[in-house]
Design an enzyme around this catalytic site. Sequence first.
Site, mmCIF file in Angstrom:
data_model
loop_
_atom_site.group_PDB
_atom_site.id
_atom_site.type_symbol
_atom_site.label_atom_id
_atom_site.label_comp_id
_atom_site.label_asym_id
_atom_site.label_seq_id
_atom_site.Cartn_x
_atom_site.Cartn_y
_atom_site.Cartn_z
ATOM 1 C CG HIS A 1 12.180 -12.210 8.632
ATOM 2 N ND1 HIS A 1 11.805 -12.584 7.397
ATOM 3 C CD2 HIS A 1 12.260 -10.827 8.652
ATOM 4 C CE1 HIS A 1 11.432 -11.619 6.609
ATOM 5 N NE2 HIS A 1 11.564 -10.482 7.354
ATOM 6 C CG ASP B 1 13.458 -4.515 12.689
ATOM 7 O OD1 ASP B 1 13.490 -3.464 11.813
ATOM 8 O OD2 ASP B 1 12.837 -5.537 12.479
#
Lengths: 377, 377
Positions: free
Chosen positions: B259, B313
């Site tokens: 991320h 996710d």
Amino acid sequence: MPKKDDIKIFKGLENIYICETSISFIDGKEGKLVYRGIPVEVLAEKSTYEEVVFFLWFGHLPRKDELEEFEDEMKSARKLDEEMKDMIEKFKTSHPMDLLRTIVSIMGLSNSEKKKSDEEKALEIISKVPTAVAYHHRISMGEKPLEPSDELDHASNFYYMMTGRSPDEKISRIMNATLILHAEQGLNASTFSAIVISSTLSDLYSAITGAVGALKGPLHGGANEKVMELVEKIGKPENVESEIEKMIAQKHRIPGFGHRIYKTFDPRYRILKRYSKEMVRNDEDERYYRIVERMEEEVLKKLSGKGIFPNVDLYSGILYKFLGFDRRFYTAVFAVARLAGWIAHIFEYSKMNKIIRPCGYYVGPMDVEYKPLEERE
Amino acid sequence: MPKKDDIKIFKGLENIYICETSISFIDGKEGKLVYRGIPVEVLAEKSTYEEVVFFLWFGHLPRKDELEEFEDEMKSARKLDEEMKDMIEKFKTSHPMDLLRTIVSIMGLSNSEKKKSDEEKALEIISKVPTAVAYHHRISMGEKPLEPSDELDHASNFYYMMTGRSPDEKISRIMNATLILHAEQGLNASTFSAIVISSTLSDLYSAITGAVGALKGPLHGGANEKVMELVEKIGKPENVESEIEKMIAQKHRIPGFGHRIYKTFDPRYRILKRYSKEMVRNDEDERYYRIVERMEEEVLKKLSGKGIFPNVDLYSGILYKFLGFDRRFYTAVFAVARLAGWIAHIFEYSKMNKIIRPCGYYVGPMDVEYKPLEERE
């Protein structure tokens, strides 16, 4: 969280460089705009829209055989599918930019699962969008929509489909020039929207749909429609001075003036002014032209000291009016041209892609208690 | 043009602050996420999606009467117009994100010339989008689409319309939690797209259409679909190690990990992992869960030293699978949730609006000659 003194907030990303580019260069102090090294005035005078699209997308002026192939590919992609025609018919009372945004999104639906290359998608979008805009224009004027003509170049065919008239040589040149002048302008808000969207590796239709939505805004492409609204409100040249004075006193933004980057005359404005003058054909046109010219004089007198000069939108509205385009479609005509630049930047950025994700500096509360519903006041 | 040494290029706008915000704060080092001062875990456990939407948009937790009014307004806007149903039917084979982008654009058409307030438009979008996604989901699964139920809260009704099943208490909590966890995440690419578009003073439909297009990208919301593709490719837990090793050796990005901001465990990942585990109901679910857990172990062993950790996710895909959602719809489920954050940021930025227009640093040629077509090589 970094301390407030250690950070800087770049409002509107003014003067922030996000990438290198070889597509265009704006010298805001000198009022120069070049596409890949060639001044935009030269291209507006000598080139065609198709050639400029090729140049912006692929980086070199096309050879004769390359240009002919490219022109043929664009021509063969001009026709609309029946479902797009149905959509335009069904939503004909919508604002042209809302409908255009939807039409581009629908183009992506039909190709949702197909494996077209990005170049094929780009050719489809740039060829079909003028047809869709003209189709909507004709229907909303109560006229029969026209199929594209294979005999005409891109810009002349667009004029023909918009108005039903075959352009003479002068109008063909003006149409090519106006599309060329509006084709590209660096990382403006619509182009930047397209880049942000495609930086997630989303598809070309998504990126262009977003760009159309951004161009619609009155601080961006929507300004040419706003200029014309103002001209019609002013009504006659004698009213210009008092209206402009009032707008300045009330600190209203005057559409058609001022630009984030140009702090002098926008080079595109001069050419559009000349073409507007050439297109004056009757007393009403003359009155419109005089109103805009008076606006220019007044604003220059009062605001040029503050770096506010006429921009590309000032004369494009009346030029479009003299060409026979309905006011509600001015921004869509801008979009037809700007597709070239949007797609050029998407292609360029994709070669050095990095997902675009800035930060907001948090100034809200911390350690807030979640009170049960009954205990809230 | 400034000299190259005098400028800096901010690729991806990493760590660049574009505005102040009071909506959410991410501590990427500590792995914390708060919405307006309340940790997201607390909201996921105790709050409802409607309450979180109100909180994000208006800045305070609603009183009982405010919440009831807001819930009623959302409920009464859930139904789709017939023309949206027709569009979904017509384009049912399209990717759900392409169709959702189009549906939001069409919502803007119907309101093209109407004078709805932005709050009314926002309520319409956030209420109708889940219905549209579920309608498409049911049709594409060969099932009869369902009308929304007035008996159910927003998240539970979405589950009901997606699956045809009435949720029990546990599933209602999980649905509320997953929508809350995905509701907001600062100026990610889709939220930033929405802000750039609305910074031109364009409309809410244009901004959300752009955001949906951005979320679609596999570097953004599209990642949860990619995780599931990978899980299915891997097939069984024993294959995880070699597949992950191969991907790392080939420098492939592993979906579900890494991320821009979190350099440790994403707080949302822990909750989604727990819910995924709770939803395991049979051997096949167990196998899927074990594959993802093994992926997590392998990636942590090999890449956590480089700051790569599981993200939101990783478990959302299998959670959605266990809930009965089709893989192609995972990103659309993410969009249903993220509408809250998109709209909150559009509202906030509009109060301090400045059009967003960065620059590209020109590295192309200057003084290029426009050679006539015949003379080009």
